[in-house]
Design a protein around this motif. Structure first.
Motif, PDB file in Angstrom:
ATOM      1  N   GLY A 107       0.899  -1.321   0.017  1.00  0.00           N
ATOM      2  CA  GLY A 107      -0.072  -0.016   0.032  1.00  0.00           C
ATOM      3  C   GLY A 107       0.947   1.345  -0.138  1.00  0.00           C
ATOM      4  O   GLY A 107       1.887   1.306   0.795  1.00  0.00           O
ATOM      5  N   VAL A 108       0.475   2.136  -0.610  1.00  0.00           N
ATOM      6  CA  VAL A 108       1.273   3.343  -0.782  1.00  0.00           C
ATOM      7  C   VAL A 108       0.278   4.829  -0.517  1.00  0.00           C
ATOM      8  O   VAL A 108      -1.085   4.624  -1.109  1.00  0.00           O
ATOM      9  CB  VAL A 108       1.962   3.513  -2.258  1.00  0.00           C
ATOM     10  CG1 VAL A 108       3.100   2.304  -2.241  1.00  0.00           C
ATOM     11  CG2 VAL A 108       1.195   3.496  -3.430  1.00  0.00           C
ATOM     12  N   ARG A 109       0.810   5.816  -0.302  1.00  0.00           N
ATOM     13  CA  ARG A 109       0.139   6.948  -0.273  1.00  0.00           C
ATOM     14  C   ARG A 109       1.052   7.864  -1.192  1.00  0.00           C
ATOM     15  O   ARG A 109       2.017   8.259  -1.204  1.00  0.00           O
ATOM     16  CB  ARG A 109       0.226   7.706   0.950  1.00  0.00           C
ATOM     17  CG  ARG A 109      -0.456   8.950   1.010  1.00  0.00           C
ATOM     18  CD  ARG A 109      -0.731   9.651   2.411  1.00  0.00           C
ATOM     19  NE  ARG A 109       0.880  10.157   2.766  1.00  0.00           N
ATOM     20  CZ  ARG A 109       1.485   9.808   3.824  1.00  0.00           C
ATOM     21  NH1 ARG A 109       1.014   8.763   4.653  1.00  0.00           N
ATOM     22  NH2 ARG A 109       2.698  10.148   4.135  1.00  0.00           N
ATOM     23  N   THR A 110       0.167   8.496  -2.282  1.00  0.00           N
ATOM     24  CA  THR A 110       0.784   9.550  -3.201  1.00  0.00           C
ATOM     25  C   THR A 110       0.999  11.016  -2.590  1.00  0.00           C
ATOM     26  O   THR A 110       0.550  11.252  -1.656  1.00  0.00           O
ATOM     27  CB  THR A 110       0.046   9.642  -4.542  1.00  0.00           C
ATOM     28  OG1 THR A 110      -1.304  10.210  -4.191  1.00  0.00           O
ATOM     29  CG2 THR A 110      -0.313   8.324  -5.196  1.00  0.00           C
ATOM     30  N   ILE A 111       1.650  11.725  -3.274  1.00  0.00           N
ATOM     31  CA  ILE A 111       2.012  13.211  -2.636  1.00  0.00           C
ATOM     32  C   ILE A 111       0.707  13.843  -2.971  1.00  0.00           C
ATOM     33  O   ILE A 111       0.457  14.879  -2.198  1.00  0.00           O
ATOM     34  CB  ILE A 111       3.039  13.708  -3.502  1.00  0.00           C
ATOM     35  CG1 ILE A 111       3.056  13.919  -4.888  1.00  0.00           C
ATOM     36  CG2 ILE A 111       4.440  13.167  -3.195  1.00  0.00           C
ATOM     37  CD1 ILE A 111       3.791  14.534  -5.686  1.00  0.00           C
ATOM     38  N   GLY A 112      -0.477  13.657  -3.470  1.00  0.00           N
ATOM     39  CA  GLY A 112      -1.545  14.280  -3.473  1.00  0.00           C
ATOM     40  C   GLY A 112      -2.480  13.486  -2.536  1.00  0.00           C
ATOM     41  O   GLY A 112      -3.522  14.057  -2.347  1.00  0.00           O
TER      42      GLY A 112
END
Length: 167
Positions: free
Chosen positions: A42-47
């Motif tokens: 799982g990742v979180r984008t810079i947005g």
């Protein structure tokens, strides 16, 4: 030249060196984090969007935003790689730390006010009383008519002999 005159310049140059060194360390750590991404994490984008990694390429990443919805992002747009527990807690609301037997917070403030006897608390009757409602409009109408007659009589008494009604 004197060492004291050169001291401010030496301090400024040293501070600039330390700041660029820490910035380079942060950039290297971010690049390492992006290179360590594996499909399924799982990742979180810079947005601020949360997604699951499906494929990792040289400069791009294929993310699954929602079930069946895929999007291609640049690797530089990944803000954080999350571990499975944190990703599930944020996206799915799963929290393994919460116990079913834990403290339950009530929906109202009854626990804050304490226990009170029902005899001490006066209950207010909010039911409509039909008899009082029916009588009230008639009394108000009669009162309005009487007030209008009193005003008309007061006007008539204030007229002098030479004045006539304009009707």
């Amino acid at each position: 030249m004197d060492l004291i005159t050169l001291l401010p310049f030496i301090v400024i140059i040293g501070a600039m060196f330390l700041m660029t060194r820490s910035a380079k360390k942060k950039q290297a750590a971010a690049a390492q984090m992006r290179n360590d991404m594996q499909p399924g994490t799982g990742v979180r984008t810079i947005g601020g969007m949360y997604a699951t990694v499906k494929e990792v390429h040289d400069d791009t990443v294929l993310l699954e935003v929602a079930p069946g919805v895929h999007a291609v992002y640049a690797k530089n747009s990944i803000g954080a790689v999350l571990d499975d527990a944190e990703y599930n807690r944020i996206v799915h609301g799963d929290d393994p730390e919460l116990d079913a037997d834990g403290t339950v917070v009530p929906d109202d403030a009854s626990s804050l006010t304490g226990e009170s006897d029902s005899a001490e608390v006066a209950k207010i009757d909010l039911a409509k009383d039909d008899a009082a409602d029916d009588a009230e409009p008639e009394d108000a109408a009669v009162k309005d008519v009487k007030d209008a007659k009193d005003v008309k009589d007061a006007r008539d008494e204030s007229k002098t002999d030479g004045e006539a009604d304009s009707k």
